[in-house]
Design a protein around this motif. Structure first.
Motif, PDB file in Angstrom:
ATOM      1  N   CYS A 230     -40.588 -10.441  19.233  1.00 58.22           N
ATOM      2  CA  CYS A 230     -40.447 -10.131  20.663  1.00 58.22           C
ATOM      3  C   CYS A 230     -38.986  -9.895  21.046  1.00 58.22           C
ATOM      4  CB  CYS A 230     -41.016 -11.255  21.519  1.00 58.22           C
ATOM      5  SG  CYS A 230     -42.785 -11.511  21.315  1.00 58.22           S
ATOM      6  N   THR A 231     -38.550  -8.641  21.015  1.00 55.18           N
ATOM      7  CA  THR A 231     -37.188  -8.322  21.453  1.00 55.18           C
ATOM      8  C   THR A 231     -37.121  -8.337  22.980  1.00 55.18           C
ATOM      9  OG1 THR A 231     -37.723  -5.969  21.370  1.00 55.18           O
ATOM     10  CG2 THR A 231     -36.674  -6.924  19.429  1.00 55.18           C
ATOM     11  N   PRO A 232     -35.986  -8.739  23.552  1.00 52.18           N
ATOM     12  CA  PRO A 232     -35.848  -8.807  25.011  1.00 52.18           C
ATOM     13  C   PRO A 232     -36.166  -7.468  25.685  1.00 52.18           C
ATOM     14  CG  PRO A 232     -34.002  -9.906  23.941  1.00 52.18           C
ATOM     15  CD  PRO A 232     -34.758  -9.210  22.856  1.00 52.18           C
ATOM     16  N   GLY A 233     -37.036  -7.534  26.659  1.00 47.93           N
ATOM     17  CA  GLY A 233     -37.399  -6.333  27.399  1.00 47.93           C
ATOM     18  C   GLY A 233     -38.216  -5.334  26.616  1.00 47.93           C
ATOM     19  N   GLY A 234     -38.739  -5.749  25.452  1.00 49.64           N
ATOM     20  CA  GLY A 234     -39.452  -4.812  24.593  1.00 49.64           C
ATOM     21  C   GLY A 234     -40.949  -4.745  24.860  1.00 49.64           C
ATOM     22  N   ALA A 235     -41.629  -3.942  24.040  1.00 49.95           N
ATOM     23  CA  ALA A 235     -43.060  -3.728  24.218  1.00 49.95           C
ATOM     24  C   ALA A 235     -43.869  -4.953  23.804  1.00 49.95           C
ATOM     25  CB  ALA A 235     -43.496  -2.510  23.402  1.00 49.95           C
ATOM     26  N   THR A 236     -43.411  -5.672  22.762  1.00 52.55           N
ATOM     27  CA  THR A 236     -44.199  -6.800  22.252  1.00 52.55           C
ATOM     28  C   THR A 236     -44.293  -7.931  23.264  1.00 52.55           C
ATOM     29  OG1 THR A 236     -43.487  -6.275  19.996  1.00 52.55           O
ATOM     30  CG2 THR A 236     -44.483  -8.425  20.345  1.00 52.55           C
ATOM     31  N   ILE A 237     -43.174  -8.234  23.937  1.00 56.70           N
ATOM     32  CA  ILE A 237     -43.213  -9.325  24.919  1.00 56.70           C
ATOM     33  C   ILE A 237     -44.096  -8.955  26.101  1.00 56.70           C
ATOM     34  CG2 ILE A 237     -41.156  -8.600  26.204  1.00 56.70           C
ATOM     35  CD1 ILE A 237     -42.289 -12.222  25.354  1.00 56.70           C
ATOM     36  N   GLU A 238     -44.191  -7.668  26.401  1.00 55.71           N
ATOM     37  CA  GLU A 238     -45.110  -7.220  27.444  1.00 55.71           C
ATOM     38  C   GLU A 238     -46.551  -7.482  27.013  1.00 55.71           C
ATOM     39  OE1 GLU A 238     -44.628  -6.131  30.452  1.00 55.71           O
ATOM     40  OE2 GLU A 238     -42.440  -5.988  30.405  1.00 55.71           O
TER      41      GLU A 238
END
Length: 271
Positions: A230-238
Motif C-alpha cells: 500500500c503506497t501512500p495515495g495509491g490504488a491499493t490503499i483505496e
C-alpha cells in the motif's frame, strides 16, 4: 519407516495421503494396504499407486501397524465394531473425520488404543495441505514422529491439544472454500476490466499462492506485508479502504464463527 500402513476407505483424501507417503518414500507400495466398497475404486488405486488392496476391513486391521479410518463420521461406529477385535497390539489408529474425538475412539474400541485425531484439508490433494493432529496419552514420542512424517508428506503438519481441534476446520479445513470464492471474485473483477477469463483465474490464483508463501517464508506479520503493498495515495490503499468499508474482515470472522459452531456441535455428538 518399517511399518505397514492401512486405510479403511480409499476416497480422495485417503488417496492423497497414500500418494504423499509414496512420493516421500517413507514406505514402499507393498507396505500400504487399502479397502474400499467398490471394485472400481480398488482397481484404480491398484493400477495407479501399486499398493495392496482388499475388501476385508478385518484383514487391513490385522496386518497394519498404522491404521487410518478414512470413512465418514457416521460410518465410524460400524467400522470400529467390525475391526475392534482384530487390530494389532500397539497399532496406531488415526481418524481423519471431523467431529470424531479421541474419547469416542477409545470408547468405541472398548480397549486401550493408541489414538490420533486429525484434521486435513483438500489442498492435500496437490501436496499443499495443512494437517493438525492430536494424540492420546498412549501415543509415544516415536509414534508421533512417524505420524507427523506421514502428514508432512502432503503439506505441513502441526500437533495441537485436542481441545483446539474444533477450531481447526474454520481456519484451515473449510477455509479453502472461502479462498476459492475470493479467487473467483478477483477473476470476475479482472474479466470486468476486460481481461480473458482463463488468464484472470491464473493471475488471481498465483497472487493468492504468492501472498501465502510470503507469510510463511518471511515470517512477517500479514499487516506488515499488506503495508508494503500500500503506497501512500495509491490504488491499493483505496481498494483496502473499500474492503474495510464493506466489512471484509467482519464477514470472514462471522463465517468462521458459524463454521466453528457447526463443528463443535458435531464433536459434542460424538463424545
Amino acid at each position: 519407516m518399517n511399518k505397514k500402513i492401512g486405510f479403511i476407505g480409499c476416497g480422495k483424501m485417503a488417496q492423497a495421503i497414500i500418494g504423499g507417503i509414496l512420493k516421500s518414500k517413507a514406505v514402499t507400495p507393498g507396505h500400504i494396504i487399502a479397502t474400499a466398497k467398490t471394485k472400481e475404486t480398488l482397481a484404480d488405486v491398484k493400477n495407479r499407486l501399486g499398493i495392496e488392496i482388499c475388501f476385508s476391513n478385518k484383514q487391513a486391521a490385522v496386518e497394519t501397524d498404522i491404521l487410518f479410518l478414512a470413512v465418514k463420521p457416521d460410518l465410524h461406529s460400524a467400522v470400529i465394531d467390525e475391526i475392534k477385535d482384530y487390530i494389532k497390539p500397539g497399532a496406531i489408529i488415526i481418524t481423519i473425520a471431523a467431529g470424531i474425538s479421541l474419547d469416542y475412539l477409545e470408547k468405541a474400541f472398548g480397549q486401550k488404543i493408541k489414538a490420533i485425531r486429525s484434521m486435513v484439508n483438500t489442498p492435500s490433494l496437490v501436496g499443499g495441505g495443512m494437517s493438525v493432529i492430536a494424540a492420546n496419552t498412549l501415543v509415544s514420542a516415536e509414534d508421533l514422529e512417524e505420524v507427523i512424517q506421514i502428514f508432512s508428506s502432503i503439506g505441513r503438519a502441526e500437533v495441537m491439544e485436542e481441545k483446539m481441534l474444533d477450531a481447526i476446520p474454520a481456519i484451515s479445513g473449510s477455509s479453502p472454500a472461502y479462498v476459492y470464492m475470493f479467487i473467483e471474485a478477483l477473476a470476475d473483477g479482472g474479466v470486468k476490466a476486460g481481461l480473458p477469463r482463463k488468464q484472470s483465474y491464473q493471475m488471481a490464483a498465483q497472487a493468492v499462492l504468492g501472498a501465502a508463501k510470503m507469510v510463511l517464508e518471511t515470517g512477517k506479520h500479514p499487516a506488515e506485508l499488506k503495508d508494503q503493498v500500500c503506497t501512500p495515495g495509491g490504488a491499493t490503499i483505496e481498494a483496502v479502504a473499500e474492503l474495510e468499508k464493506k466489512g471484509f474482515r467482519a464477514a470472514v470472522l462471522s463465517a468462521m464463527e458459524e463454521c466453528y459452531d457447526k463443528t463443535k456441535a458435531l464433536s459434542d455428538n460424538n463424545k
